[in-house]
Design a protein around this motif. Structure first.
Motif, mmCIF file in Angstrom:
data_model
loop_
_atom_site.group_PDB
_atom_site.id
_atom_site.type_symbol
_atom_site.label_atom_id
_atom_site.label_comp_id
_atom_site.label_asym_id
_atom_site.label_seq_id
_atom_site.Cartn_x
_atom_site.Cartn_y
_atom_site.Cartn_z
ATOM 1 N N UNK A 77 0.828 -1.236 0.016
ATOM 2 C CA UNK A 77 -0.027 -0.151 -0.026
ATOM 3 C C UNK A 77 0.805 1.443 -0.023
ATOM 4 N N UNK A 78 1.068 1.913 -1.034
ATOM 5 C CA UNK A 78 1.987 3.188 -1.360
ATOM 6 C C UNK A 78 1.418 4.108 -0.504
ATOM 7 N N UNK A 79 0.148 4.423 0.083
ATOM 8 C CA UNK A 79 -0.085 5.424 0.654
ATOM 9 C C UNK A 79 0.123 5.510 2.338
ATOM 10 N N UNK A 80 -0.135 4.070 2.719
ATOM 11 C CA UNK A 80 0.338 4.056 4.177
ATOM 12 C C UNK A 80 1.509 3.598 4.455
ATOM 13 N N UNK A 81 2.213 2.682 3.636
ATOM 14 C CA UNK A 81 3.562 2.198 3.675
ATOM 15 C C UNK A 81 3.550 0.596 4.062
ATOM 16 N N UNK A 82 2.470 0.003 4.377
ATOM 17 C CA UNK A 82 2.181 -1.246 4.615
ATOM 18 C C UNK A 82 2.196 -2.250 3.487
ATOM 19 N N UNK A 83 2.412 -3.688 4.004
ATOM 20 C CA UNK A 83 2.393 -4.657 2.949
ATOM 21 C C UNK A 83 1.887 -5.781 3.612
ATOM 22 N N UNK A 84 1.339 -6.820 2.866
ATOM 23 C CA UNK A 84 0.814 -8.068 3.244
ATOM 24 C C UNK A 84 1.152 -9.053 2.127
ATOM 25 N N UNK A 85 1.161 -10.321 2.411
ATOM 26 C CA UNK A 85 1.498 -11.300 1.488
ATOM 27 C C UNK A 85 0.396 -12.006 1.409
ATOM 28 N N UNK A 86 0.180 -12.619 0.214
ATOM 29 C CA UNK A 86 -1.006 -13.260 -0.354
ATOM 30 C C UNK A 86 -0.953 -14.953 0.396
ATOM 31 N N UNK A 140 -3.466 3.322 -3.165
ATOM 32 C CA UNK A 140 -2.979 2.842 -4.222
ATOM 33 C C UNK A 140 -2.282 1.310 -3.773
ATOM 34 N N UNK A 141 -2.575 0.275 -4.244
ATOM 35 C CA UNK A 141 -1.945 -0.931 -4.039
ATOM 36 C C UNK A 141 -1.128 -1.280 -5.225
ATOM 37 N N UNK A 193 6.707 -6.004 -8.401
ATOM 38 C CA UNK A 193 7.482 -5.030 -8.398
ATOM 39 C C UNK A 193 7.072 -3.663 -9.024
ATOM 40 N N UNK A 194 5.906 -3.182 -9.038
ATOM 41 C CA UNK A 194 5.545 -2.010 -9.428
ATOM 42 C C UNK A 194 4.752 -2.248 -10.974
ATOM 43 N N UNK A 195 4.824 -3.531 -11.484
ATOM 44 C CA UNK A 195 4.284 -3.692 -12.887
ATOM 45 C C UNK A 195 2.642 -3.440 -12.896
ATOM 46 N N UNK A 196 2.210 -4.111 -11.782
ATOM 47 C CA UNK A 196 0.649 -4.059 -11.574
ATOM 48 C C UNK A 196 0.225 -2.892 -10.412
ATOM 49 N N UNK A 197 -0.997 -2.080 -10.563
ATOM 50 C CA UNK A 197 -1.303 -1.388 -9.367
ATOM 51 C C UNK A 197 -2.511 -1.151 -9.380
ATOM 52 N N UNK A 198 -3.369 -0.809 -8.515
ATOM 53 C CA UNK A 198 -4.907 -0.867 -8.349
ATOM 54 C C UNK A 198 -5.160 0.432 -7.340
#
Length: 99
Positions: free
Chosen positions: A43-52, A67-68, A72-77
């Protein structure tokens, strides 16, 4: 004046209850529509990440228009507000799907 001070703790509790954390949940797939397990969602806005997980699904804290990013930045939502739910409703929905 003393009456206002007595009501202040109740007002603070009420305002905190209205500010609940929202989450985005989804399944992340490869270009061949297979579940992409152990993928890092950021999550670019909050700086957190999770794993699937092994089924390609993830639950990550988000706010509207966050923005998720993955692959490596190729996909975003960009998360829309109608995709966000409280954690309790996400888990209840997954439990219902299993049974």
């Amino acid at each position: 004046m003393k009456k206002i001070y007595l009501l202040l703790p109740f007002a603070v509790t009420f305002l905190r209850a209205q500010n609940s954390q929202l989450y985005y949940s989804g399944t992340f797939l490869t270009p061949r529509d297979k579940a992409q397990n152990f993928l890092k969602i950021y999550n670019k806005s909050s700086g957190i990440y999770e794993m699937t997980n092994e089924k390609g699904s993830a639950i990550i804290a988000a706010k509207p228009y966050d923005t998720l990013v993955w692959n490596n930045g190729k996909n975003n939502l960009v998360v829309q507000s109608y995709h966000l739910r409280e954690l309790k409703s996400i888990v209840e929905g997954e439990i219902k799907m299993k049974f």
